[in-house]
Scaffold this motif. Structure first.
Motif, PDB file in Angstrom:
ATOM      1  N   LEU A 104       0.827  -1.207   0.000  1.00 19.03           N
ATOM      2  CA  LEU A 104       0.000   0.000   0.000  1.00 19.03           C
ATOM      3  C   LEU A 104       0.861   1.256   0.000  1.00 19.03           C
ATOM      4  N   LEU A 105       1.941   1.242   0.760  1.00 22.27           N
ATOM      5  CA  LEU A 105       2.866   2.374   0.798  1.00 22.27           C
ATOM      6  C   LEU A 105       3.530   2.576  -0.566  1.00 22.27           C
ATOM      7  N   LEU A 131       2.363   1.590  -3.515  1.00 23.93           N
ATOM      8  CA  LEU A 131       1.336   2.035  -4.456  1.00 23.93           C
ATOM      9  C   LEU A 131       1.043   3.522  -4.286  1.00 23.93           C
ATOM     10  N   SER A 132       0.932   3.984  -3.038  1.00 22.67           N
ATOM     11  CA  SER A 132       0.652   5.407  -2.815  1.00 22.67           C
ATOM     12  C   SER A 132       1.817   6.269  -3.278  1.00 22.67           C
ATOM     13  N   LEU A 147       1.594   6.448  -7.093  1.00 19.13           N
ATOM     14  CA  LEU A 147       0.504   7.352  -7.486  1.00 19.13           C
ATOM     15  C   LEU A 147       0.893   8.810  -7.264  1.00 19.13           C
ATOM     16  N   PHE A 148       1.626   9.093  -6.203  1.00 22.91           N
ATOM     17  CA  PHE A 148       2.104  10.453  -5.943  1.00 22.91           C
ATOM     18  C   PHE A 148       3.050  10.906  -7.051  1.00 22.91           C
ATOM     19  N   ASP A 188       1.035  11.512 -10.259  1.00 17.81           N
ATOM     20  CA  ASP A 188       0.201  12.704 -10.169  1.00 17.81           C
ATOM     21  C   ASP A 188       1.029  13.984 -10.247  1.00 17.81           C
TER      22      ASP A 188
END
Length: 117
Positions: A11-12, A14-15, A18-19, A22
């Motif tokens: 999860l870390l 993936l985030s 995504l950061f 973006d």
């Protein structure tokens, strides 16, 4: 306990990805290598006179021909295109090395000359 750590790590990661995605700048790559329509000095004509001519890109697109329009065509085609070209709004003739050349004074995007035939 091990599956919770790996899920948290995933999860870390993936985030973080995504950061990064973006924050990457949004680039419009549709007209790379072609500058906007503008008046530019013609560097291929050296000499006393500065000869300016319209150079650059304008609007162009292709789309499927509507069925209603295709039925009226003498030679039906599947795709229709429309475009505008960088043309001179005002110009005047000058003589350069015994040759008459058009010196442009203002440019804009308009119907391409070869479409007016």
């Amino acid at each position: 306990m091990r599956s919770v750590k790996s899920a948290g790590l995933s999860l870390l990661l993936l985030s973080f990805l995504l950061f990064i995605a973006d924050s990457y700048p949004n680039l419009d790559l549709s007209n790379v290598g072609c500058e906007e329509c503008a008046l530019r000095r013609n560097i291929h004509l050296p000499g006393d006179h500065s000869v300016y001519q319209c150079m650059g890109c304008c609007f162009s697109r292709t789309f499927p021909t509507p069925l209603r329009a295709m039925n009226t065509m003498k030679n039906p085609k599947n795709f229709t295109s429309e475009a505008t070209c960088c043309v001179a709004r005002h110009s005047y003739e000058i003589e350069w090395a015994g040759i008459k050349v058009r010196n442009h004074t203002e440019c804009h995007c308009n119907t391409c000359y070869y479409h007016k035939i």
